[in-house]
Write a protein that holds these residues in place. Structure first.
Motif, PDB file in Angstrom:
ATOM      1  N   UNK A 193      -1.542   3.577  -5.025  1.00  0.00           N
ATOM      2  CA  UNK A 193      -0.248   3.018  -4.619  1.00  0.00           C
ATOM      3  C   UNK A 193      -0.021   1.677  -5.306  1.00  0.00           C
ATOM      4  N   UNK A 194      -1.068   0.848  -5.370  1.00  0.00           N
ATOM      5  CA  UNK A 194      -0.955  -0.446  -6.050  1.00  0.00           C
ATOM      6  C   UNK A 194      -0.580  -0.242  -7.521  1.00  0.00           C
ATOM      7  N   UNK A 195      -1.233   0.698  -8.168  1.00  0.00           N
ATOM      8  CA  UNK A 195      -0.943   0.944  -9.590  1.00  0.00           C
ATOM      9  C   UNK A 195       0.492   1.436  -9.783  1.00  0.00           C
ATOM     10  N   UNK A 206       3.865  -5.380  -0.795  1.00  0.00           N
ATOM     11  CA  UNK A 206       2.887  -4.918  -1.778  1.00  0.00           C
ATOM     12  C   UNK A 206       3.410  -5.168  -3.199  1.00  0.00           C
ATOM     13  N   UNK A 207       4.684  -4.912  -3.440  1.00  0.00           N
ATOM     14  CA  UNK A 207       5.267  -5.185  -4.751  1.00  0.00           C
ATOM     15  C   UNK A 207       5.235  -6.672  -5.062  1.00  0.00           C
ATOM     16  N   UNK A 208       5.499  -7.496  -4.056  1.00  0.00           N
ATOM     17  CA  UNK A 208       5.439  -8.951  -4.245  1.00  0.00           C
ATOM     18  C   UNK A 208       4.041  -9.379  -4.669  1.00  0.00           C
ATOM     19  N   UNK A 209       3.024  -8.823  -4.022  1.00  0.00           N
ATOM     20  CA  UNK A 209       1.643  -9.157  -4.372  1.00  0.00           C
ATOM     21  C   UNK A 209       1.315  -8.684  -5.788  1.00  0.00           C
ATOM     22  N   UNK A 218      -2.734 -13.694 -11.952  1.00  0.00           N
ATOM     23  CA  UNK A 218      -2.208 -12.648 -11.092  1.00  0.00           C
ATOM     24  C   UNK A 218      -3.367 -12.015 -10.322  1.00  0.00           C
ATOM     25  N   UNK A 219      -3.054 -11.382  -9.230  1.00  0.00           N
ATOM     26  CA  UNK A 219      -4.087 -10.725  -8.433  1.00  0.00           C
ATOM     27  C   UNK A 219      -4.445  -9.396  -9.071  1.00  0.00           C
ATOM     28  N   UNK A 220      -5.730  -9.081  -9.115  1.00  0.00           N
ATOM     29  CA  UNK A 220      -6.177  -7.791  -9.622  1.00  0.00           C
ATOM     30  C   UNK A 220      -5.914  -6.715  -8.581  1.00  0.00           C
TER      31      UNK A 220
END
Length: 417
Positions: A193-195, A206-209, A218-220
């Motif tokens: 989902x993150x990818x 989640x998109x903001x992160x 940036x956060x991995x």
């Protein structure tokens, strides 16, 4: 050489049933204790716990989280220090305050609260823990992240397993294994989902992160997954137990319940006093970076320190009549109770002060207000005595209530989604 005394058994059934007399004894006679089962030094006085949390001199670290939470969450922001911590916190913090919280997430909180309440408002009865408090904050966080509502039961199951792992002070191997399995399952769910959000960002948290950037940092994917895991557990457990405890405390003090019902601006006072009187989290650990003198002796470098929030928040040297629940007390500052300047210790203090404190405040203000509207004539079910359970985290396990049924609100009433 430490002069710490032998600790009472904080894992005993008597302690779990009612830790407050033991807290009082510790503060008075043994403010620094060695507890063999947890291999930690236990501190209980407000001044000592405050000093550890604020850590102005770099005497304490969060390296204990390497073994305490990393096996279940992965490496989180709580384990970082210095610039690495500051940058990661700056990346996530804006979503939990200011315009993002007001404009993007207050409607999410409103919607999830009303949906849960609509499930019982016409029945005249509810178990506030199982039917509302334990579901509400987890649903809110999942919704904020833009995750599928059809998966809410999975999030709740993961959350319950993670909380059991974090509170597994006795070292039950099955609880440990279940927590480790959850880390694997959650990663398998979240990483794809993150990818996808990196490729097609939306307006969710989640998109903001995934898109946040500071000074080229940036956060991995792993950073984001670990933060989401931490958010579900920490954000769920504290608000869950806070809402149940607010109602338990108010129902045991009917005049204060009626005051809050009549004046909803008192909800933050009821929340702040609940955080002091019956905090959701009773202990947080830190690790000594050097030999440190505290009340009662010396904590050696490298030792784990168990900070008893539940004891410190009832320190008679800090609060008047500390064993009384009083939303009108003058020695607890409500205006700063949800900031790093708080004078209770339930959200910790210093650089690791709870990043979600204002989110929790918004959830509690909205949720408690909705519940009061939906439950006139509120009372505890006949024969039930509201009691707390737990050692690491603590609150009512069940809270059966009765009230006068209210028909569901019409579609045009209340806040807009």
């Amino acid at each position: 050489m430490s002069t710490a005394h032998q600790a009472p058994d904080i894992l005993s059934p008597d302690f779990e049933a009612n830790p407050y007399p033991a807290y009082r004894l510790m503060r008075a006679t043994s403010p620094l204790l060695w507890h063999e089962a947890t291999k930690s030094y236990v501190i209980s006085r407000y001044e000592d716990v405050e000093r550890v949390f604020k850590d102005r001199n770099g005497e304490f670290t969060t390296e204990n989280y390497d073994w305490q939470i990393e096996p279940v969450h992965g490496r989180t922001i709580l384990q970082l220090s210095g610039r690495e911590h500051a940058v990661r916190r700056a990346l996530v913090a804006p979503a939990f305050r200011g315009s993002d919280l007001r404009e993007k997430f207050l409607p999410v909180i409103e919607r999830n609260s009303r949906e849960l309440i609509d499930g019982f408002r016409a029945t005249g009865s509810v178990d506030l823990v199982t039917d509302y408090a334990s579901r509400f904050p987890v649903n809110v966080i999942a919704d904020m992240l833009g995750l599928a509502t059809s998966d809410y039961d999975r999030f709740h199951g993961w959350y319950t397993t993670v909380i059991a792992f974090l509170g597994n002070l006795s070292g039950d191997p099955e609880v440990t294994r279940a927590g480790e399995r959850t880390r694997v399952e959650f990663a398998a769910y979240m990483l794809p989902i993150i990818q996808e959000r990196r490729k097609n960002p939306g307006d969710d948290l989640l998109s903001t992160l995934c898109t946040a950037e500071i000074d080229g940092v940036r956060m991995s994917d792993e950073d984001i997954k670990a933060f989401c895991s931490l958010l579900l557990a920490a954000g769920g457990e504290t608000t869950d137990k806070a809402i149940a405890s607010i109602f338990a405390n108010l129902l045991l003090h009917p005049e204060q319940l009626e005051a809050v019902r009549a004046d909803r601006t008192l909800i933050p006072r009821a929340f702040a006093e609940t955080l002091r009187y019956t905090p959701p989290v009773h202990m947080i650990m830190r690790q000594a970076a050097t030999d440190v003198e505290l009340s009662g002796g010396t904590v050696p470098a490298g030792a784990t320190v168990t900070c008893l929030i539940g004891a410190a928040n009832r320190d008679e040297n800090r609060y008047r009549d500390p064993d009384s629940f009083d939303i009108f007390r003058t020695d607890l500052t409500t205006t700063t109770a949800f900031s790093a300047a708080a004078d209770h210790l339930a959200f910790a203090l210093g650089r690791h002060f709870c990043v979600g404190a204002l989110l929790a405040k918004a959830e509690v203000e909205i949720g408690v207000g909705h519940l009061l509207d939906a439950m006139p004539g509120l009372r505890v079910a006949d024969g039930f005595d509201p009691v707390e359970h737990g050692v690491f985290t603590r609150g009512p396990q069940t809270l059966p209530l009765r009230f006068t049924p209210v028909p569901p609100a019409s579609p045009t009433s209340g806040a807009s989604d």
